[in-house]
Design a protein around this motif. Structure first.
Motif, PDB file in Angstrom:
ATOM      1  N   HIS A   1       0.839  -1.204   0.000  1.00 49.05           N
ATOM      2  CA  HIS A   1       0.000   0.000   0.000  1.00 49.05           C
ATOM      3  C   HIS A   1       0.868   1.245   0.000  1.00 49.05           C
ATOM      4  O   HIS A   1       2.098   1.154   0.085  1.00 49.05           O
ATOM      5  CB  HIS A   1      -1.010  -0.010   1.146  1.00 49.05           C
ATOM      6  CG  HIS A   1      -0.446  -0.014   2.539  1.00 49.05           C
ATOM      7  ND1 HIS A   1       0.420  -0.984   3.008  1.00 49.05           N
ATOM      8  CD2 HIS A   1      -0.636   0.836   3.582  1.00 49.05           C
ATOM      9  CE1 HIS A   1       0.714  -0.739   4.268  1.00 49.05           C
ATOM     10  NE2 HIS A   1       0.101   0.379   4.633  1.00 49.05           N
TER      11      HIS A   1
ATOM     12  N   HIS B   1       1.333   3.835   2.023  1.00 47.63           N
ATOM     13  CA  HIS B   1       1.845   4.571   3.174  1.00 47.63           C
ATOM     14  C   HIS B   1       3.364   4.692   3.086  1.00 47.63           C
ATOM     15  O   HIS B   1       4.037   3.823   2.531  1.00 47.63           O
ATOM     16  CB  HIS B   1       1.410   3.900   4.476  1.00 47.63           C
ATOM     17  CG  HIS B   1      -0.070   4.069   4.735  1.00 47.63           C
ATOM     18  ND1 HIS B   1      -0.782   3.286   5.590  1.00 47.63           N
ATOM     19  CD2 HIS B   1      -0.956   4.963   4.212  1.00 47.63           C
ATOM     20  CE1 HIS B   1      -2.049   3.691   5.609  1.00 47.63           C
ATOM     21  NE2 HIS B   1      -2.185   4.697   4.774  1.00 47.63           N
TER      22      HIS B   1
ATOM     23  N   HIS C   1       5.816   1.926   3.555  1.00 50.46           N
ATOM     24  CA  HIS C   1       5.695   0.736   2.689  1.00 50.46           C
ATOM     25  C   HIS C   1       6.164   1.030   1.264  1.00 50.46           C
ATOM     26  O   HIS C   1       6.482   0.115   0.521  1.00 50.46           O
ATOM     27  CB  HIS C   1       4.260   0.201   2.715  1.00 50.46           C
ATOM     28  CG  HIS C   1       3.882  -0.303   4.067  1.00 50.46           C
ATOM     29  ND1 HIS C   1       3.900  -1.640   4.406  1.00 50.46           N
ATOM     30  CD2 HIS C   1       3.528   0.366   5.202  1.00 50.46           C
ATOM     31  CE1 HIS C   1       3.560  -1.771   5.685  1.00 50.46           C
ATOM     32  NE2 HIS C   1       3.327  -0.568   6.187  1.00 50.46           N
TER      33      HIS C   1
ATOM     34  N   GLU D   1      -7.508   0.504   7.696  1.00 52.77           N
ATOM     35  CA  GLU D   1      -6.189   1.086   7.992  1.00 52.77           C
ATOM     36  C   GLU D   1      -5.941   2.377   7.217  1.00 52.77           C
ATOM     37  O   GLU D   1      -4.839   2.863   7.157  1.00 52.77           O
ATOM     38  CB  GLU D   1      -5.071   0.049   7.715  1.00 52.77           C
ATOM     39  CG  GLU D   1      -3.822   0.225   8.541  1.00 52.77           C
ATOM     40  CD  GLU D   1      -2.660   0.806   7.749  1.00 52.77           C
ATOM     41  OE1 GLU D   1      -2.719   0.895   6.527  1.00 52.77           O
ATOM     42  OE2 GLU D   1      -1.675   1.182   8.385  1.00 52.77           O
TER      43      GLU D   1
ATOM     44  N   ASP E   1      -0.782  -4.248   6.873  1.00 52.65           N
ATOM     45  CA  ASP E   1      -1.526  -3.574   7.948  1.00 52.65           C
ATOM     46  C   ASP E   1      -3.030  -3.818   7.873  1.00 52.65           C
ATOM     47  O   ASP E   1      -3.804  -3.064   8.458  1.00 52.65           O
ATOM     48  CB  ASP E   1      -1.277  -2.054   7.863  1.00 52.65           C
ATOM     49  CG  ASP E   1       0.178  -1.699   8.054  1.00 52.65           C
ATOM     50  OD1 ASP E   1       0.894  -2.485   8.688  1.00 52.65           O
ATOM     51  OD2 ASP E   1       0.605  -0.633   7.563  1.00 52.65           O
TER      52      ASP E   1
HETATM   53 FE   LIG Z   1      -0.136   1.373   6.604  1.00 50.79          FE
END
Ligand SMILES: [Fe+2]
Length: 538
Positions: free
Chosen positions: A302, A304, A307, A374, A400
């Motif tokens: 993902h 974020h 990541h 998340e 996550d």
């Molecule tokens: Fe995350």
């Protein structure tokens, strides 16, 4: 000096920047970049109004990762100069951010359920041709960007991109998203777009020796920085890379959500976040030296910042054969397209996988699975968990995902069956929505709502629901952001009483009571598996 005997030191950081700010996916994609640039200006303004408040907030563990500059209340003149320069340079991006707010406001008052076509003329001039207006099924208005067109407009400015080269001697770094980079006598700034092959060439030099003249010919630096540039290189030969030639599946945990799955023929690297070496670290770890010459597949779970770490990914770019990302491409401001983003910063063979779609190569297959929550309850599609199969061995990397409704994974299980090993992130508290998505909101989210809309992963009960469904023989908690080299990007620091630690301790205990191998990973771990585990069991 002409001998080809110099390597780039293993602790040289190739830090990507957009203007003076740490580059991450939201600062690359044009629409989110505009919103973040506007947000940077609010941080700058707030710092100049009350520098000591920022200095105090940075020291307060409860405010970790918040919008505070880490300059100890100083560097006022430089911050003022940055503000002036950025207002001039980013004027169009700031206008873009303003136009997004105007469009949101216009739609909320004018788009009340009647035909939306007449409202195209009310779209702010600067956004005309870049958006499509719509209603959802309940008459709520919205708009989507034509992102591919924005990347080819003045709103994608490669000239703002650059890299900073410096030597790190410690894992400790300030949280990087709220503090701009300022002039530093130990840092070399190179005006290079992130797609530049010079980044690949520099990264190669960590393993392939070159002459100083060659390295120097690639970059343009001021004469007074010559000694600094020379200092990035060493004659010390790096430890020779040992290719894995065993007959098992080898799984190596590199810290946070980064896992390397290898056989003698296949290499799959998930969410790369690789630490440096060449200095003392408080936690043992693998590093770049332990990665294969070429990586068949890099998987991204993902968007974020912990990541998709461009600081790791750009130097690895020349070694990555295929980059697998979750498919989104919906044009929503909060969900920038990851395939487009990676392609525009020089990655080749970027493959966008739909949910439950499988990518197969040699005796390996990777299936993209639903990733739930998340993301502060925003409708974000750029997220996927992964099911990796090599031979008969299967591994789940669930990042996550917050398993609020376990029946989703019961349906998934019907298609993919049990798994041998499961990796689950359990940062179950998470930061409030505005920590990451605040710059994209054009209407203030009340604080009490923000507090309930968090970026949190699974707790013990949710994790155990997965254990019940996929019946792994081993369960590992990962992606906790607690390795010292992750703190600058994760802004996480736990105590033994922190809920994610309590919850993950509980999960590990329950798993062990059921006879599973279980552990919360920290730093590094190596695991070996048979390619045909079922045959062995029989
Ligand atoms: Fe995350």
């Amino acid at each position: 000096m002409n001998d080809r005997n110099l390597y780039l030191k293993p602790n040289v950081v190739i830090e990507p920047l957009v203007d003076n700010w740490y580059a991450w996916s939201q600062l690359i994609a044009p629409a989110t970049a505009a919103m973040n640039i506007a947000w940077h200006h609010t941080i700058i303004k707030s710092y100049l109004a009350a520098p000591s408040v920022h200095a105090e907030a940075v020291k307060n563990p409860k405010m970790r990762g918040g919008p505070f500059m880490d300059f100890g209340g100083g560097r006022i003149k430089e911050v003022e100069a940055l503000q002036k320069e950025s207002l001039r340079k980013q004027d169009r991006m700031l206008q873009f951010a303003k136009a997004v707010k105007e469009l949101d406001q216009m739609l909320s008052t004018e788009a009340v359920g009647f035909n939306i076509e007449k409202l195209y003329e009310r779209v702010p001039e600067l956004l005309k041709g870049y958006v499509e207006l719509y209603y959802d099924r309940n008459n709520n208005p919205g708009f989507r960007f034509f992102e591919a067109l924005l990347y080819n407009s003045e709103f994608y400015n490669k000239g703002s991109q650059s890299i900073a080269l410096w030597i790190t001697n410690s894992d400790a770094r300030s949280f990087c998203l709220s503090t701009p980079r300022m002039a530093d006598p130990n840092v070399i700034y190179l005006d290079l777009p992130l797609e530049s092959p010079v980044i690949d060439e520099l990264a190669r030099m960590k393993r392939k020796p070159v002459s100083y003249e060659y390295a120097r010919s690639l970059v343009s630096i001021r004469p007074e920085q010559e000694h600094l540039f020379r200092g990035l290189f060493t004659e010390e030969v790096p430890p020779p890379f040992q290719k894995y030639i065993g007959d098992k599946v080898r799984v190596r945990y590199f810290g946070h959500a980064c896992i390397l799955v290898e056989t003698d023929e296949v290499s799959i690297l998930i969410d790369p976040l690789i630490s440096y070496y060449g200095y003392d670290s408080t936690v043992d770890h693998f590093s770049d030296a332990d990665l294969p010459e070429t990586i068949d597949c890099v998987l991204i779970t993902h968007g974020h910042q912990d990541h998709i770490l461009l600081e790791t990914l750009l130097p690895l770019r020349h070694r990555i054969k295929n980059l697998l990302v979750p498919r989104n491409n919906n044009g929503r401001l909060e969900d920038p397209d990851l395939k487009l983003m990676f392609e525009h910063i020089g990655f080749k063979n970027v493959i966008a996988l739909d949910e439950m779609q499988t990518y197969t190569f040699r005796d390996a297959s990777i299936t993209s699975l639903p990733f739930v929550g998340e993301h502060g309850d925003l409708n974000i599609l750029a997220k996927s968990c992964h099911h990796v199969r090599i031979g008969e061995f299967t591994l789940l990397a669930l990042a996550d995902s917050r398993v609020v409704e376990s029946r989703i994974y019961q349906h998934v299980h019907k298609q993919i069956g049990d798994a041998d090993v499961m990796f689950l992130g359990m940062e179950c508290d998470g930061a409030p929505l505005t920590h990451l998505y605040g710059p994209l909101l054009t209407k203030k989210l009340p604080r009490d709502m923000d507090g309930t809309r968090r970026l949190g992963g699974s707790n013990c009960d949710q994790g155990m629901a997965l254990v019940d469904i996929f019946k792994p023989r081993e369960a590992y908690v990962y992606a906790m952001g607690q390795e010292p080299w992750c703190e600058f990007i994760s802004s996480i620091k736990y105590t033994p009483e922190s809920n994610p630690i309590v919850q993950s301790d509980k999960l590990v205990k329950l798993c062990k009571e059921r006879g599973l191998a279980a552990e919360r990973l920290l730093g590094h771990k190596e695991l070996l598996y048979e390619k045909q585990p079922e045959l062995l069991k029989a």
